[in-house]
Design a protein around this motif. Structure first.
Motif, mmCIF file in Angstrom:
data_model
loop_
_atom_site.group_PDB
_atom_site.id
_atom_site.type_symbol
_atom_site.label_atom_id
_atom_site.label_comp_id
_atom_site.label_asym_id
_atom_site.label_seq_id
_atom_site.Cartn_x
_atom_site.Cartn_y
_atom_site.Cartn_z
ATOM 1 N N VAL A 214 -15.416 3.079 10.271
ATOM 2 C CA VAL A 214 -14.751 4.373 9.642
ATOM 3 C C VAL A 214 -14.310 5.144 9.954
ATOM 4 O O VAL A 214 -14.577 5.702 10.671
ATOM 5 N N GLY A 215 -13.574 5.731 9.331
ATOM 6 C CA GLY A 215 -12.270 7.368 9.869
ATOM 7 C C GLY A 215 -12.824 8.303 9.177
ATOM 8 O O GLY A 215 -12.894 7.886 7.434
ATOM 9 N N TYR A 216 -12.732 9.015 9.617
ATOM 10 C CA TYR A 216 -13.280 10.372 8.852
ATOM 11 C C TYR A 216 -11.300 11.691 9.158
ATOM 12 O O TYR A 216 -11.583 11.497 9.646
ATOM 13 N N GLY A 217 -11.661 12.519 8.416
ATOM 14 C CA GLY A 217 -10.736 13.073 7.937
ATOM 15 C C GLY A 217 -10.779 14.704 7.013
ATOM 16 O O GLY A 217 -12.401 13.907 6.105
ATOM 17 N N CYS A 218 -10.038 16.286 7.527
ATOM 18 C CA CYS A 218 -11.238 16.859 7.242
ATOM 19 C C CYS A 218 -10.382 17.805 6.369
ATOM 20 O O CYS A 218 -8.889 17.737 6.975
ATOM 21 N N GLY A 219 -10.582 18.888 5.743
ATOM 22 C CA GLY A 219 -9.261 19.402 5.200
ATOM 23 C C GLY A 219 -9.760 21.029 6.055
ATOM 24 O O GLY A 219 -10.662 21.187 6.680
ATOM 25 N N ASP A 220 -8.615 22.197 5.941
ATOM 26 C CA ASP A 220 -8.775 22.950 6.134
ATOM 27 C C ASP A 220 -9.711 23.779 5.770
ATOM 28 O O ASP A 220 -10.827 24.716 6.147
ATOM 29 N N LYS A 221 -9.568 23.790 4.543
ATOM 30 C CA LYS A 221 -10.997 24.920 3.622
ATOM 31 C C LYS A 221 -12.273 24.421 3.986
ATOM 32 O O LYS A 221 -13.026 22.929 4.459
ATOM 33 N N GLU A 222 -13.249 25.305 3.808
ATOM 34 C CA GLU A 222 -14.981 25.405 4.635
ATOM 35 C C GLU A 222 -15.752 25.248 3.472
ATOM 36 O O GLU A 222 -15.779 27.022 3.100
ATOM 37 N N PHE A 223 -16.408 24.464 2.724
ATOM 38 C CA PHE A 223 -17.745 25.090 2.349
ATOM 39 C C PHE A 223 -18.822 25.299 2.767
ATOM 40 O O PHE A 223 -19.124 24.588 3.121
ATOM 41 N N LYS A 224 -19.741 26.297 2.224
ATOM 42 C CA LYS A 224 -21.049 26.374 3.150
ATOM 43 C C LYS A 224 -21.398 24.785 2.337
ATOM 44 O O LYS A 224 -22.797 24.865 3.434
ATOM 45 N N ARG A 231 -13.620 9.807 3.426
ATOM 46 C CA ARG A 231 -13.508 8.848 4.208
ATOM 47 C C ARG A 231 -13.324 7.765 4.290
ATOM 48 O O ARG A 231 -12.794 7.286 3.189
ATOM 49 N N SER A 232 -12.430 6.827 4.950
ATOM 50 C CA SER A 232 -11.430 5.238 5.054
ATOM 51 C C SER A 232 -12.695 4.791 5.633
ATOM 52 O O SER A 232 -13.343 4.957 6.387
ATOM 53 N N ILE A 233 -12.774 3.301 4.911
ATOM 54 C CA ILE A 233 -14.157 2.484 5.563
ATOM 55 C C ILE A 233 -13.317 1.639 5.220
ATOM 56 O O ILE A 233 -12.663 0.284 4.067
ATOM 57 N N LEU A 234 -13.012 0.685 6.391
ATOM 58 C CA LEU A 234 -12.320 -0.938 6.627
ATOM 59 C C LEU A 234 -13.277 -1.379 6.851
ATOM 60 O O LEU A 234 -14.081 -1.398 7.376
#
Length: 238
Positions: A214-224, A231-234
């Motif tokens: 499993v791999g996670y990537g994030c964006g620049d925006k932050e939400f409370k 998420r990418s799942i192999l």
């Protein structure tokens, strides 16, 4: 049989998807080699780790020199076609850009080849899309699937004026894909993120699988109260 599941748990953009594929295992050096083959313009790639609501994710970004120039879809297509990219990377990149350009053409009422991208947005999109295609080449899945895509709401400023969210191009691209509307105010899915999913993912039920990574990537925006994560799942399937 290797299967890749694209899981936009909190949204989807080019850098979020690319980050998730790097954390999934694709080496950054492999992606950089592909990006430098295109000769699209000077850039620097940033890769750091970031915790989003307690989850460690890959934070990918590109530093690009400011410019007011534009590039047409015709220009970008020629740039990729004439490059020395691996044929599979080239094919995926062209497929994604075609989805993006056709949607923009419908929204703006223009010919597909004449669609223009602002220089920064064009180069950023090229880097994201070619990088994602390179990661796919390295992972080499038999098929790609997607889960339901969450959408935000509201309005935002663009080069064309004030537009609704999801952006018109994003909505156009997502026709035929499973989506859900949320109460989140803001853009969760960008046109590039939507185009990647539309071009790559099979519109079929996800089969029974065994999760391998499993791999996670994030964006620049932050939400409370919202995890801005992709998420990418192999997986392996019989």
């Amino acid at each position: 049989m290797k299967i890749l599941i694209l899981d936009p748990v909190g949204g989807a953009s080019g850098d979020m998807i690319l980050g998730s594929l790097i954390q999934l295992g694709c080496p950054q050096a492999y992606i950089l080699e592909a990006l430098q083959t295109v000769h699209a313009g000077p850039f620097e790639m940033r890769l750091t780790s970031k915790h989003v609501h307690g989850i460690q994710a890959a934070d990918v970004g590109f530093t690009i020199k400011p410019s007011k120039d534009t590039r047409s879809y015709r220009d970008i297509r020629a740039l990729i076609t004439e490059s020395n990219l691996d044929p599979s990377i080239k094919a995926w990149s062209l497929d994604i850009f075609e989805v993006l350009a056709k949607a923009e053409a419908v929204v703006h009422g223009e010919a597909v080849d004449d669609i223009h991208f602002h220089e920064i947005g064009a180069l950023d999109s090229i880097l994201d899309i070619v990088g994602i295609s390179a990661a796919l080449s390295w992972l080499n899945p038999h098929s790609v699937h997607t889960t339901t895509i969450p959408l935000g709401s509201g309005i935002t400023a663009s080069l064309h004026g004030t537009i609704p969210l999801p952006a018109p191009a994003t909505i156009q691209i997502l026709e035929g894909l499973p989506v859900r509307f949320t109460d989140v105010q803001g853009e969760l899915v960008t046109p590039t993120g939507a185009a990647v999913i539309k071009a790559l993912a099979k519109q079929t039920p996800i089969p029974d699988v065994i999760i391998k990574a499993v791999g996670y990537g994030c964006g620049d925006k932050e939400f409370k109260a919202w995890p801005n994560l992709f998420r990418s799942i192999l997986c392996e399937a019989p």
